[in-house]
Design a protein around this motif. Structure first.
Motif, PDB file in Angstrom:
ATOM      1  N   PRO A  78       0.806  -1.234   0.000  1.00 39.14           N
ATOM      2  CA  PRO A  78       0.000   0.000   0.000  1.00 39.14           C
ATOM      3  C   PRO A  78       0.832   1.273   0.000  1.00 39.14           C
ATOM      4  O   PRO A  78       0.416   2.290  -0.571  1.00 39.14           O
ATOM      5  CB  PRO A  78      -0.831  -0.127   1.278  1.00 39.14           C
ATOM      6  CG  PRO A  78      -0.061  -1.067   2.155  1.00 39.14           C
ATOM      7  CD  PRO A  78       0.587  -2.038   1.218  1.00 39.14           C
ATOM      8  N   ASN A  79       2.002   1.254   0.638  1.00 38.01           N
ATOM      9  CA  ASN A  79       2.817   2.470   0.686  1.00 38.01           C
ATOM     10  C   ASN A  79       3.447   2.772  -0.662  1.00 38.01           C
ATOM     11  O   ASN A  79       3.528   3.934  -1.071  1.00 38.01           O
ATOM     12  CB  ASN A  79       3.883   2.329   1.777  1.00 38.01           C
ATOM     13  CG  ASN A  79       3.269   2.248   3.158  1.00 38.01           C
ATOM     14  OD1 ASN A  79       2.641   3.181   3.631  1.00 38.01           O
ATOM     15  ND2 ASN A  79       3.422   1.098   3.803  1.00 38.01           N
ATOM     16  N   LEU A  80       3.875   1.743  -1.348  1.00 39.10           N
ATOM     17  CA  LEU A  80       4.416   1.948  -2.685  1.00 39.10           C
ATOM     18  C   LEU A  80       3.306   2.349  -3.657  1.00 39.10           C
ATOM     19  O   LEU A  80       3.533   3.145  -4.577  1.00 39.10           O
ATOM     20  CB  LEU A  80       5.130   0.695  -3.174  1.00 39.10           C
ATOM     21  CG  LEU A  80       6.472   0.396  -2.481  1.00 39.10           C
ATOM     22  CD1 LEU A  80       7.022  -0.953  -2.928  1.00 39.10           C
ATOM     23  CD2 LEU A  80       7.478   1.505  -2.754  1.00 39.10           C
ATOM     24  N   LYS A  81       2.126   1.816  -3.455  1.00 40.03           N
ATOM     25  CA  LYS A  81       0.998   2.217  -4.298  1.00 40.03           C
ATOM     26  C   LYS A  81       0.705   3.702  -4.103  1.00 40.03           C
ATOM     27  O   LYS A  81       0.490   4.448  -5.057  1.00 40.03           O
ATOM     28  CB  LYS A  81      -0.245   1.394  -3.979  1.00 40.03           C
ATOM     29  CG  LYS A  81      -1.436   1.715  -4.889  1.00 40.03           C
ATOM     30  CD  LYS A  81      -2.645   0.854  -4.553  1.00 40.03           C
ATOM     31  CE  LYS A  81      -3.764   1.102  -5.561  1.00 40.03           C
ATOM     32  NZ  LYS A  81      -4.184   2.509  -5.620  1.00 40.03           N
ATOM     33  N   ARG A  82       0.713   4.133  -2.853  1.00 35.30           N
ATOM     34  CA  ARG A  82       0.512   5.558  -2.564  1.00 35.30           C
ATOM     35  C   ARG A  82       1.618   6.396  -3.194  1.00 35.30           C
ATOM     36  O   ARG A  82       1.366   7.467  -3.757  1.00 35.30           O
ATOM     37  CB  ARG A  82       0.480   5.774  -1.055  1.00 35.30           C
ATOM     38  CG  ARG A  82       0.493   7.250  -0.652  1.00 35.30           C
ATOM     39  CD  ARG A  82       0.915   7.418   0.798  1.00 35.30           C
ATOM     40  NE  ARG A  82       1.443   8.771   1.034  1.00 35.30           N
ATOM     41  CZ  ARG A  82       2.187   9.101   2.082  1.00 35.30           C
ATOM     42  NH1 ARG A  82       2.482   8.201   2.994  1.00 35.30           N
ATOM     43  NH2 ARG A  82       2.636  10.338   2.228  1.00 35.30           N
ATOM     44  N   ASP A  85       1.036   7.008  -6.737  1.00 40.31           N
ATOM     45  CA  ASP A  85      -0.015   8.005  -6.943  1.00 40.31           C
ATOM     46  C   ASP A  85       0.523   9.434  -6.848  1.00 40.31           C
ATOM     47  O   ASP A  85      -0.100  10.369  -7.365  1.00 40.31           O
ATOM     48  CB  ASP A  85      -1.134   7.819  -5.912  1.00 40.31           C
ATOM     49  CG  ASP A  85      -1.901   6.514  -6.095  1.00 40.31           C
ATOM     50  OD1 ASP A  85      -1.852   5.955  -7.207  1.00 40.31           O
ATOM     51  OD2 ASP A  85      -2.524   6.057  -5.121  1.00 40.31           O
ATOM     52  N   GLU A  86       1.669   9.597  -6.197  1.00 38.94           N
ATOM     53  CA  GLU A  86       2.231  10.928  -5.969  1.00 38.94           C
ATOM     54  C   GLU A  86       3.484  11.193  -6.807  1.00 38.94           C
ATOM     55  O   GLU A  86       4.117  12.234  -6.652  1.00 38.94           O
ATOM     56  CB  GLU A  86       2.601  11.064  -4.482  1.00 38.94           C
ATOM     57  CG  GLU A  86       1.420  10.877  -3.539  1.00 38.94           C
ATOM     58  CD  GLU A  86       1.851  10.729  -2.086  1.00 38.94           C
ATOM     59  OE1 GLU A  86       3.073  10.510  -1.855  1.00 38.94           O
ATOM     60  OE2 GLU A  86       1.002  10.827  -1.182  1.00 38.94           O
ATOM     61  N   SER A  87       3.824  10.251  -7.682  1.00 32.05           N
ATOM     62  CA  SER A  87       5.132  10.285  -8.333  1.00 32.05           C
ATOM     63  C   SER A  87       5.027  10.062  -9.836  1.00 32.05           C
ATOM     64  O   SER A  87       3.947   9.812 -10.381  1.00 32.05           O
ATOM     65  CB  SER A  87       6.023   9.186  -7.737  1.00 32.05           C
ATOM     66  OG  SER A  87       6.061   9.236  -6.336  1.00 32.05           O
TER      67      SER A  87
END
Length: 517
Positions: A78-82, A85-87
């Motif tokens: 989930p953190n890499l998915k987030r 989304d920001e990168s």
């Protein structure tokens, strides 16, 4: 005006002048105090802008298809998915050699492995090589490292020696073994905690019975978090977080291994008989990886194949948890907006695809294609995917341009800034790869080079002379070798010419020419 009035006015004037001088002195003292409190002044680039911090997270042996939301619905990150989304997420990023030392020397220097002196594990990078961390340190950065570096030999308990790499903070932990007493800093830390790693049982997969907070992955993140907090007032900084996971052995902690049901894992992408028409090194590694010295696909059961995949995913989920923790520290310390975050890996993992585990002298996408995610809020695009062909050698010049530092003489990579700020969608028409006796475990030294375009992939082996040609449009899994297919002779010749052109292009530009003769 009488004498009394003249004296009174003179006194008032002197008082006013004294007050002005006292006020000026107080202002000067306040300014001096403020200047002292702000020392050292934040470094600025050639444009006068503050230089960004850099959090550079590099895993070891992670495939491109192992991030939630990026062609993988089974893994939990989930953190890499987030972060995606920001990168800017690069979907076609390739290492230059699919093995540790040459790849790392290449992306840290911005130069191809055959020119750095580090084309193989067990070699030492040339003393004269200028790493991007050294260049940044020369321009005001404080550089730190936790985990692996691997730019020189460290086999059999030999402690890795260093060139002038620019790292002022150096917390070294090559891997999860204790072959370096008092030098593997993760083990030093474990000893202080009173934690002992139990001996691994037989078998390719093991759920380590320890709290995840004691893993090398968590320790690397701990060091990074402390560094980021301490450097908050002394920007700019770069922190290299070189985590060993998900490199084999496939040893996640029990807690994370329980998140994955082996029965729901995919089988390796392998077709019986496909290696009959591929190079001899693949045939050797099918029997036992690293030229007959490690994990055997043929001796691993179908159930074990799925267990290995489950363990590999579990290790990546552990990495994801620590990525989340580091990103949280950036936000809590108020540094997120002026910090470039990079998430990547040095090379991939076969994971049983094509009947092979680990890595070796071949250029399949599962081995050479890696994750690359880059975030800089307000400066780089957010939530976009870039499909352009990218090489890891492009990272060093990218960081220098982002910091406003001129490119170093000898750098061969191309800056990704135009892709990151959205000014272009084009970058390269091919990626170049090499494996020049990069692993010593084969009876015949593997010497091969390769090229990949959007549509085609070609590799050429010196001894025994052979080649591979894949149509990635019609055969994205790279199962059918078209090298000997007469219908593709023209394509083969075209790609061979392009490969030779790339080999010529990667000739070392150093030393710099100073005069016509």
């Amino acid at each position: 005006m009488n004498r009394r009035e003249l004296i009174r006015n003179a006194v008032l004037s002197a008082g006013a002048l004294g007050a002005d001088l006292a006020g000026a002195q107080q202002t000067s003292n306040a300014a001096s105090k403020q200047q002292r409190e702000q020392y050292p002044a934040r470094a600025r680039d050639s444009r006068g802008e503050p230089m960004p911090n850099i959090l550079w997270i590099c895993t070891d042996q992670q495939r491109f298809d192992t991030i939630q939301g990026l062609s993988n619905s089974l893994i939990h990150t989930p953190n890499l998915k987030r972060l995606t989304d920001e990168s800017v997420t690069f979907t076609n990023t390739f290492c230059q050699t699919p093995i540790c030392s040459p790849s790392r020397g290449s992306f840290l220097s911005g130069r191809y492995p055959h020119v750095t002196g580090l084309r193989a594990n067990g070699q030492r990078i040339r003393e004269s090589e200028r790493l991007v961390t050294r260049i940044l340190a020369d321009n005001g950065y404080t550089c730190g490292l936790s985990g692996k570096l691997h730019l020189s030999p460290c086999y059999g308990g030999r402690v890795e020696d260093r060139i002038d790499d620019g790292y002022q903070v150096f917390e070294w932990s090559h891997d999860i073994g204790d072959s370096w007493p008092l030098h593997n800093q993760w083990y030093v830390w474990l000893d202080r905690q009173g934690v002992k790693i139990p001996k691994a049982p037989a078998g390719p997969v093991w759920g380590m019975p320890i709290d995840p907070k004691y893993t090398q992955t968590a320790w690397c993140a701990d060091v990074a978090c402390n560094f980021m907090r301490q450097q908050r007032e002394f920007n700019p900084w770069l922190m290299s977080v070189n985590i060993f996971q998900p490199h084999h052995p496939f040893y996640p902690t029990e807690q994370y291994l329980e998140h994955y049901d082996p029965s729901k894992m995919p089988d390796p992408a392998y077709r019986e008989g496909e290696l009959d028409h591929k190079n001899v090194f693949q045939q050797e590694d099918h029997q036992s990886a690293y030229g007959g010295h490690d994990l055997s696909f043929t001796k691993t059961s179908a159930e074990q194949h799925r267990q290995i995949t489950a363990a590999y995913y579990a290790m990546i989920e552990q990495v994801d948890a620590e990525v989340g923790r580091m990103l949280q520290v950036l936000e809590e310390s108020g540094q997120a907006d002026n910090t470039i975050v990079i998430f990547m890996s040095d090379h991939g993992e076969m994971l049983g695809d094509h009947g092979i585990y680990l890595k070796g002298p071949y250029f399949y996408d599962c081995l050479t294609r890696v994750p690359l995610i880059i975030r800089w809020p307000g400066r780089f695009k957010a939530g976009i995917k870039v499909d352009a062909l990218v090489e890891l050698v492009d990272l060093a010049p990218t960081l220098l341009e982002a910091a406003g530092i001129p490119p170093e003489a000898g750098m061969q990579g191309r800056s990704l800034i135009p892709l990151l700020n959205g000014s272009t969608k084009e970058h390269r028409d091919s990626v170049y790869m090499e494996f020049l006796d990069a692993n010593s475990t084969y009876p015949i030294p593997p010497m091969l080079t390769g090229i990949r375009t959007d549509r085609w992939k070609l590799s050429l082996v010196d001894k025994p002379r052979s080649g591979e040609l894949y149509d990635l449009q019609n055969d994205p899994g790279e199962f059918t070798n078209l090298w000997d297919d007469p219908h593709h002779r023209d394509t083969q010749q075209m790609l061979l010419q392009q490969l030779v052109a790339r080999m010529i292009e990667t000739t070392d530009p150093l030393p710099v020419r100073h005069t016509p003769w």
